[in-house]
Scaffold this motif. Structure first.
Motif, mmCIF file in Angstrom:
data_model
loop_
_atom_site.group_PDB
_atom_site.id
_atom_site.type_symbol
_atom_site.label_atom_id
_atom_site.label_comp_id
_atom_site.label_asym_id
_atom_site.label_seq_id
_atom_site.Cartn_x
_atom_site.Cartn_y
_atom_site.Cartn_z
ATOM 1 N N GLY A 46 5.254 7.175 1.458
ATOM 2 C CA GLY A 46 5.934 5.933 1.815
ATOM 3 C C GLY A 46 5.138 4.735 1.370
ATOM 4 N N LEU A 47 5.552 3.578 1.852
ATOM 5 C CA LEU A 47 4.857 2.325 1.554
ATOM 6 C C LEU A 47 4.618 1.566 2.848
ATOM 7 N N ALA A 48 3.497 0.833 2.889
ATOM 8 C CA ALA A 48 3.145 0.007 4.039
ATOM 9 C C ALA A 48 3.194 -1.462 3.648
ATOM 10 N N LEU A 49 3.452 -2.316 4.643
ATOM 11 C CA LEU A 49 3.525 -3.755 4.440
ATOM 12 C C LEU A 49 2.259 -4.438 4.929
ATOM 13 N N ASP A 50 2.055 -5.671 4.460
ATOM 14 C CA ASP A 50 0.915 -6.439 4.940
ATOM 15 C C ASP A 50 1.165 -7.062 6.305
ATOM 16 N N GLN A 51 2.443 -7.138 6.716
ATOM 17 C CA GLN A 51 2.823 -7.552 8.064
ATOM 18 C C GLN A 51 4.200 -6.984 8.335
ATOM 19 N N ALA A 52 4.591 -6.967 9.589
ATOM 20 C CA ALA A 52 5.859 -6.350 9.955
ATOM 21 C C ALA A 52 7.051 -7.119 9.381
ATOM 22 N N SER A 102 0.828 -1.209 0.000
ATOM 23 C CA SER A 102 0.000 0.000 0.000
ATOM 24 C C SER A 102 0.861 1.256 0.000
ATOM 25 N N LEU A 103 0.380 2.265 -0.692
ATOM 26 C CA LEU A 103 1.026 3.570 -0.693
ATOM 27 C C LEU A 103 0.539 4.382 0.503
ATOM 28 N N ILE A 104 1.462 5.111 1.119
ATOM 29 C CA ILE A 104 1.124 6.077 2.164
ATOM 30 C C ILE A 104 1.289 7.461 1.558
ATOM 31 N N GLY A 139 -1.889 11.881 3.787
ATOM 32 C CA GLY A 139 -2.392 11.695 5.143
ATOM 33 C C GLY A 139 -3.039 10.363 5.430
ATOM 34 N N GLY A 140 -2.934 9.398 4.529
ATOM 35 C CA GLY A 140 -3.564 8.103 4.764
ATOM 36 C C GLY A 140 -2.832 6.975 4.065
ATOM 37 N N THR A 141 -3.310 5.770 4.313
ATOM 38 C CA THR A 141 -2.773 4.567 3.680
ATOM 39 C C THR A 141 -3.803 4.040 2.698
ATOM 40 N N THR A 142 -3.400 3.837 1.471
ATOM 41 C CA THR A 142 -4.334 3.445 0.424
ATOM 42 C C THR A 142 -4.631 1.950 0.487
#
Length: 233
Positions: free
Chosen positions: A82-88, A25-27, A30-33
């Motif tokens: 930034g980018l978010a992961l599906d798990q740490a 996911s893209l950050i 102000g949010g995470t897509t």
């Protein structure tokens, strides 16, 4: 050192479902897509890329083909992205974030990111203590964010997040690269000159001391982050 060796073996044997995290996911703004709304889908269930000479190192397996199905998000220079992961992140290692600007007249969704076009904008490295201890700040991260340089030129870009897992990196080809590319359109920028520019693949040989490394025995006295210097504008 027996404890370190045991940990290395245990890390290598952790089930794939636990270890194989994905940048999904893209950050921005102000949010995470939503997952894969602006991030190119890969087709390998995120088995890591280990061949640094492969074009899969650019946007992961299948990532060069999924651009037309991926949306492009407008972002503003100077904002947090930034980018978010599906798990740490589970494996010890380091994180690099690269960007690349699509050529004028080319949509980012149609571009393959070839050539000396990539520049590093952020990194998370190891913290060493002269060979007595080492910590990996990327472990446990579920996202990476940075400030988009205010003077980055306007245009369409990839934001490429790369986690280099080093738990079995003591032999050539052992380092594991977890990669995704997001598509963004930058506005409100300036006349900066991002660099140094590198090609992916090409940026790494696989023999860099930060890629071909035994992180357990002996404990590294220092760590050298692979890739070019960070461009911050």
């Amino acid at each position: 050192m027996k404890t370190a060796s045991f940990f290395a073996l245990a890390s290598a044997l952790v089930p794939a479902v636990t270890a194989h995290y994905r940048w999904t996911s893209l950050i921005a703004n102000g949010g995470t897509t939503a997952e894969y709304e602006y991030v190119r889908v890969n087709t390998n269930d995120n088995s890591p890329v280990t061949d640094v000479t492969s074009t899969d190192l650019r946007c992961n397996v299948g990532g060069l083909d999924s651009g037309p199905e991926t949306s492009t998000d407008p972002v503003t220079a100077g904002s947090t992205v930034g980018l978010a992961l599906d798990q740490a992140i589970y494996h010890p290692g380091v994180v690099n974030v690269y960007m690349a600007k699509a050529p004028s007249g080319t949509n980012i969704s149609d571009w393959d990111g070839s050539g000396d076009v990539w520049f590093k904008v952020y990194q998370v490295t190891a913290v060493t203590d002269g060979g007595t201890s080492v910590s990996w700040p990327s472990v446990g991260m579920s996202q990476v964010t940075f400030t988009l340089p205010a003077d980055i030129p306007d245009g369409e870009y990839f934001i490429r997040a790369e986690d280099i897992a080093l738990h079995v990196a003591e032999t050539y080809g052992g380092a594991q690269f977890y990669i995704s590319c997001a598509q963004v359109s930058v506005t409100g920028g300036g006349n900066g000159t991002p660099g140094p520019l590198v090609a992916i693949p090409g940026v790494y040989t696989g023999y860099e001391p930060g890629i071909l490394i035994n992180i357990y025995d002996p404990i590294p006295a220092n760590y050298t982050q692979p890739g070019p210097a960070v461009w911050s504008g």
